[in-house]
Every structure is written in structure tokens, then in C-alpha cells.
Motif scaffolding. Sequence first.
Motif, PDB file in Angstrom:
ATOM      1  N   TRP A 153       0.645  -1.497   0.146  1.00 51.96           N
ATOM      2  CA  TRP A 153      -0.014  -0.034  -0.305  1.00 51.96           C
ATOM      3  C   TRP A 153       1.000   1.308  -0.004  1.00 51.96           C
ATOM      4  CZ3 TRP A 153      -0.481   4.238   3.350  1.00 51.96           C
ATOM      5  CH2 TRP A 153      -1.644   4.818   3.277  1.00 51.96           C
ATOM      6  N   ALA A 154       2.074   1.147   1.064  1.00 47.75           N
ATOM      7  CA  ALA A 154       3.062   2.600   0.876  1.00 47.75           C
ATOM      8  C   ALA A 154       3.666   2.409  -0.602  1.00 47.75           C
ATOM      9  CB  ALA A 154       3.630   2.502   1.980  1.00 47.75           C
ATOM     10  N   ALA A 155       3.903   2.191  -1.253  1.00 47.83           N
ATOM     11  CA  ALA A 155       4.961   1.998  -2.219  1.00 47.83           C
ATOM     12  C   ALA A 155       3.681   2.690  -3.269  1.00 47.83           C
ATOM     13  CB  ALA A 155       5.032   0.527  -2.879  1.00 47.83           C
ATOM     14  N   ASP A 156       2.423   1.805  -3.359  1.00 52.03           N
ATOM     15  CA  ASP A 156       1.768   2.815  -4.411  1.00 52.03           C
ATOM     16  C   ASP A 156       1.155   3.752  -4.110  1.00 52.03           C
ATOM     17  OD1 ASP A 156       0.058   1.678  -6.559  1.00 52.03           O
ATOM     18  OD2 ASP A 156      -1.758   1.962  -5.267  1.00 52.03           O
ATOM     19  N   ARG A 157       0.881   4.239  -2.774  1.00 47.32           N
ATOM     20  CA  ARG A 157       0.159   5.367  -2.521  1.00 47.32           C
ATOM     21  C   ARG A 157       0.936   6.319  -2.110  1.00 47.32           C
ATOM     22  NH1 ARG A 157      -3.293   3.203  -4.214  1.00 47.32           N
ATOM     23  NH2 ARG A 157      -5.357   2.484  -3.520  1.00 47.32           N
ATOM     24  N   LEU A 158       1.999   6.576  -1.547  1.00 51.47           N
ATOM     25  CA  LEU A 158       3.423   7.380  -1.242  1.00 51.47           C
ATOM     26  C   LEU A 158       4.256   7.017  -1.522  1.00 51.47           C
ATOM     27  CD1 LEU A 158       2.391   6.712   2.507  1.00 51.47           C
ATOM     28  CD2 LEU A 158       1.492   8.051   1.084  1.00 51.47           C
ATOM     29  N   GLY A 159       4.883   6.130  -2.873  1.00 47.80           N
ATOM     30  CA  GLY A 159       5.893   6.422  -3.365  1.00 47.80           C
ATOM     31  C   GLY A 159       6.864   5.783  -2.803  1.00 47.80           C
ATOM     32  N   SER A 160       7.285   5.229  -0.929  1.00 49.35           N
ATOM     33  CA  SER A 160       7.678   5.003  -0.250  1.00 49.35           C
ATOM     34  C   SER A 160       7.815   4.130   0.544  1.00 49.35           C
ATOM     35  CB  SER A 160       8.679   5.944   0.174  1.00 49.35           C
ATOM     36  OG  SER A 160       9.819   5.829   1.471  1.00 49.35           O
ATOM     37  N   THR A 161       8.830   2.765   1.348  1.00 50.00           N
ATOM     38  CA  THR A 161       8.306   2.186   2.454  1.00 50.00           C
ATOM     39  C   THR A 161       9.185   2.984   2.870  1.00 50.00           C
ATOM     40  OG1 THR A 161       9.340   0.211   1.256  1.00 50.00           O
ATOM     41  CG2 THR A 161       7.784   0.789   0.872  1.00 50.00           C
ATOM     42  N   ALA A 162      10.686   3.251   3.379  1.00 47.89           N
ATOM     43  CA  ALA A 162      11.656   3.309   3.659  1.00 47.89           C
ATOM     44  C   ALA A 162      10.910   3.830   4.931  1.00 47.89           C
ATOM     45  CB  ALA A 162      12.462   4.378   3.238  1.00 47.89           C
ATOM     46  N   TRP A 163      10.047   4.362   5.269  1.00 45.75           N
ATOM     47  CA  TRP A 163      10.204   4.605   6.753  1.00 45.75           C
ATOM     48  C   TRP A 163       9.282   3.126   7.829  1.00 45.75           C
ATOM     49  CZ3 TRP A 163       4.766   4.848   7.415  1.00 45.75           C
ATOM     50  CH2 TRP A 163       4.253   4.752   6.404  1.00 45.75           C
ATOM     51  N   LEU A 164       9.172   2.323   6.782  1.00 44.89           N
ATOM     52  CA  LEU A 164       8.291   0.904   6.858  1.00 44.89           C
ATOM     53  C   LEU A 164       9.116   0.449   8.695  1.00 44.89           C
ATOM     54  CD1 LEU A 164       5.795   0.342   4.873  1.00 44.89           C
ATOM     55  CD2 LEU A 164       5.240   1.380   6.572  1.00 44.89           C
ATOM     56  N   PRO A 165       8.769  -0.193   9.232  1.00 47.33           N
ATOM     57  CA  PRO A 165       9.207  -1.438   9.847  1.00 47.33           C
ATOM     58  C   PRO A 165       9.548  -2.242   9.126  1.00 47.33           C
ATOM     59  CG  PRO A 165       7.320  -1.941  10.170  1.00 47.33           C
ATOM     60  CD  PRO A 165       7.060  -0.893   9.624  1.00 47.33           C
ATOM     61  N   GLY A 166      11.472  -3.075   9.059  1.00 49.80           N
ATOM     62  CA  GLY A 166      12.255  -4.028   9.483  1.00 49.80           C
ATOM     63  C   GLY A 166      11.976  -5.129   8.815  1.00 49.80           C
ATOM     64  N   GLU A 167      11.186  -5.519   9.739  1.00 49.97           N
ATOM     65  CA  GLU A 167      10.276  -7.023  10.536  1.00 49.97           C
ATOM     66  C   GLU A 167      10.019  -6.210  11.292  1.00 49.97           C
ATOM     67  OE1 GLU A 167      13.975  -7.965  13.561  1.00 49.97           O
ATOM     68  OE2 GLU A 167      14.097  -9.344  10.953  1.00 49.97           O
ATOM     69  N   ALA A 175      -7.400  15.659   2.383  1.00 48.72           N
ATOM     70  CA  ALA A 175      -6.114  15.888   1.918  1.00 48.72           C
ATOM     71  C   ALA A 175      -4.954  15.322   0.847  1.00 48.72           C
ATOM     72  CB  ALA A 175      -4.520  15.339   2.952  1.00 48.72           C
ATOM     73  N   ARG A 176      -4.298  16.100  -0.291  1.00 48.37           N
ATOM     74  CA  ARG A 176      -3.739  15.044  -1.270  1.00 48.37           C
ATOM     75  C   ARG A 176      -2.905  13.591  -0.985  1.00 48.37           C
ATOM     76  NH1 ARG A 176      -3.679  20.653  -2.845  1.00 48.37           N
ATOM     77  NH2 ARG A 176      -0.938  20.445  -2.331  1.00 48.37           N
ATOM     78  N   ALA A 177      -2.255  13.337  -1.978  1.00 49.35           N
ATOM     79  CA  ALA A 177      -1.439  12.575  -1.681  1.00 49.35           C
ATOM     80  C   ALA A 177       0.159  13.563  -1.678  1.00 49.35           C
ATOM     81  CB  ALA A 177      -0.736  11.348  -3.309  1.00 49.35           C
ATOM     82  N   PRO A 178       1.167  12.282  -1.011  1.00 50.29           N
ATOM     83  CA  PRO A 178       2.417  13.082  -0.874  1.00 50.29           C
ATOM     84  C   PRO A 178       2.871  13.826  -1.962  1.00 50.29           C
ATOM     85  CG  PRO A 178       2.214  11.312  -0.154  1.00 50.29           C
ATOM     86  CD  PRO A 178       0.630  11.648  -0.295  1.00 50.29           C
ATOM     87  N   GLY A 179       3.731  15.047  -2.523  1.00 49.15           N
ATOM     88  CA  GLY A 179       3.883  15.426  -3.450  1.00 49.15           C
ATOM     89  C   GLY A 179       6.043  15.254  -3.825  1.00 49.15           C
ATOM     90  N   PRO A 180       6.092  15.993  -3.922  1.00 52.74           N
ATOM     91  CA  PRO A 180       7.802  15.300  -4.626  1.00 52.74           C
ATOM     92  C   PRO A 180       9.206  15.625  -3.939  1.00 52.74           C
ATOM     93  CG  PRO A 180       7.282  16.596  -6.654  1.00 52.74           C
ATOM     94  CD  PRO A 180       6.041  16.807  -5.768  1.00 52.74           C
ATOM     95  N   ARG A 181       8.246  17.320  -2.567  1.00 51.80           N
ATOM     96  CA  ARG A 181       9.188  16.691  -1.177  1.00 51.80           C
ATOM     97  C   ARG A 181       8.904  16.644   0.049  1.00 51.80           C
ATOM     98  NH1 ARG A 181       8.653  23.276  -0.501  1.00 51.80           N
ATOM     99  NH2 ARG A 181       9.920  22.562   1.037  1.00 51.80           N
ATOM    100  N   ASP A 182       7.515  15.385  -0.042  1.00 50.15           N
ATOM    101  CA  ASP A 182       7.599  14.222   1.022  1.00 50.15           C
ATOM    102  C   ASP A 182       7.109  13.256   0.840  1.00 50.15           C
ATOM    103  OD1 ASP A 182       5.110  15.928  -0.142  1.00 50.15           O
ATOM    104  OD2 ASP A 182       4.049  15.579   1.874  1.00 50.15           O
TER     105      ASP A 182
END
Length: 258
Positions: free
Chosen positions: A207-221, A237-244
Motif C-alpha cells: 500500500w505504501a509503495a503504491d500510495r506514498l511512493g516509499s516504504t523506507a519509513w516502515l518497520p524492517g521486520e 488531503a492530497r497524496a504527498p508531492g515530491p518534497r514529502d
Amino acid sequence: MSRRTRLLLRAARCYSEVRAHAEAARCYDLLGWRWSAADAYQRAGDLEHAARTYRLAGHPEQAARCYRLLGRPDLAARCWQERGRRLEAAWELLLTGESVPARRLLAAATRDPGTAVGNGPQSLRLELARALADRLGGGSAEPLLALLPRVEHRLPALAARTERRLLLDWGVEAADRIERFDWGARLFRAAYLGQDASEVLPLWRGWAADRLGSTAWLPGEAGDVAQVPEPRGTAGARAPGPRDATGVRPLRGERGGP
């Protein structure tokens, strides 16, 4: 256990070990082990056979999920209706914008045990479905938004695995429909910190990869605690832009927060 059963079971396990899931599924089918066969078909990517087998095995949730991925919401809804689950059938139709037949099912669902009155999870899902139907009809996003804190509070306490999964799916979908991705992350976090960490994490990542463009902030395990955004005070609220791109702001008092 007969010799035939032992041989088929051994073959199925061997096929599974080498990721030959289609062959494993056929072995399980011959054994009459429909749940195992459906799971193997799904692992093989054969969603049509998986859906059909889950349906025969009496598991409408998994069958409906496969039909949804196949682009057949009508069959997904039928899976639930066959089991007398009109609320879930209505939700499947709402996801495709078919609000008129969905509203008919919702009206009937109010007479089903556990949905009409009370504070149970089915009653909460009925409220989500009604609010989504109103939203699809041009109504305000506020009723959907107002339900999300209740979903977040309820998720960790639910004992039934299927009901937890349904409430999570519906809550996240509702948040997505009003573009409140911060609340989608909050709901995943609530489910993750509840009882389903290992099951929720892959869903959360997708979900995070599709909606937010990143999973770096998610738990590793499973077991790590994720930092998620604090809900904003306004809807739409809009989906996050390039700066966030992560869309993440730590909660106060948590690691890395202010």
C-alpha cells in the motif's frame, strides 16, 4: 491414511519445495484438500482456479479477493451473497461504483444479525459502507473521516482474524477514497501493533509503495514500531508531492519526533 493419499501428499510437498505450485495444487485437488489447493493455485498466479477453489471450500473472503484482482466484482459480490453475507457483497459493488444495487443490499443487511444495532465490528463496517455510498452519491467526506478514529481504536482489540482483516481493508479503502493517506497509514499501524504483525507488514508495504511512493519509513521486520503521520485536521488531503514522498511525520514523543 491410504498409500495413494501418502504419495499425493508427498508429491505436493515436494512440488511446493521447488515452487512448482501449479503441480502441487493439482495434487491437493486430487486429495480433495480444497484450501491447500486454492492456496497453491494462488501462489502459482492462477487466480481463476484459486477463486473457484476457495469458493468451493467455503472461503468467500479469499475467493472475492481473487475475483477482485481478476476484475470481476460481480463474482466477488456473488461469493459473499452465496454465504448470506449481504453487507460484504454490497461493499464489493460499492468499490466499483455500483451504488444502486449496493444500497439495496445495505438496506437488507440492516436486518442481518450483528449489523443493525450495537458497537460490534460488523456494525462499524455497515456505517463505513453507508458513508461510502453517500460519498459516491456526491455527499461529504466528513462522515467517512469521522469513522476512521473508531476503526483505529477497534482494530487491535478484535479477536477474530477474518473480521480484523475486513475492518482493516475497509478502513484503508475508505481513507483512500477521501485521499487521507495519513489515516491509511494509521490504520495499518494499529493492525500491525495488534495481533497480525507478520501478516499486515507485506500489505502495508504494498500500500505504501503504491500510495506514498516509499516504504523506507516502515518497520524492517515484524516487531519494529513504525513512525506514521499524525492525522491532519482537514479532509481531502492530497497524496504527498515530491518534497514529502514518504508522507510521514513522526508522532509526538516517538523516535525522531519533535
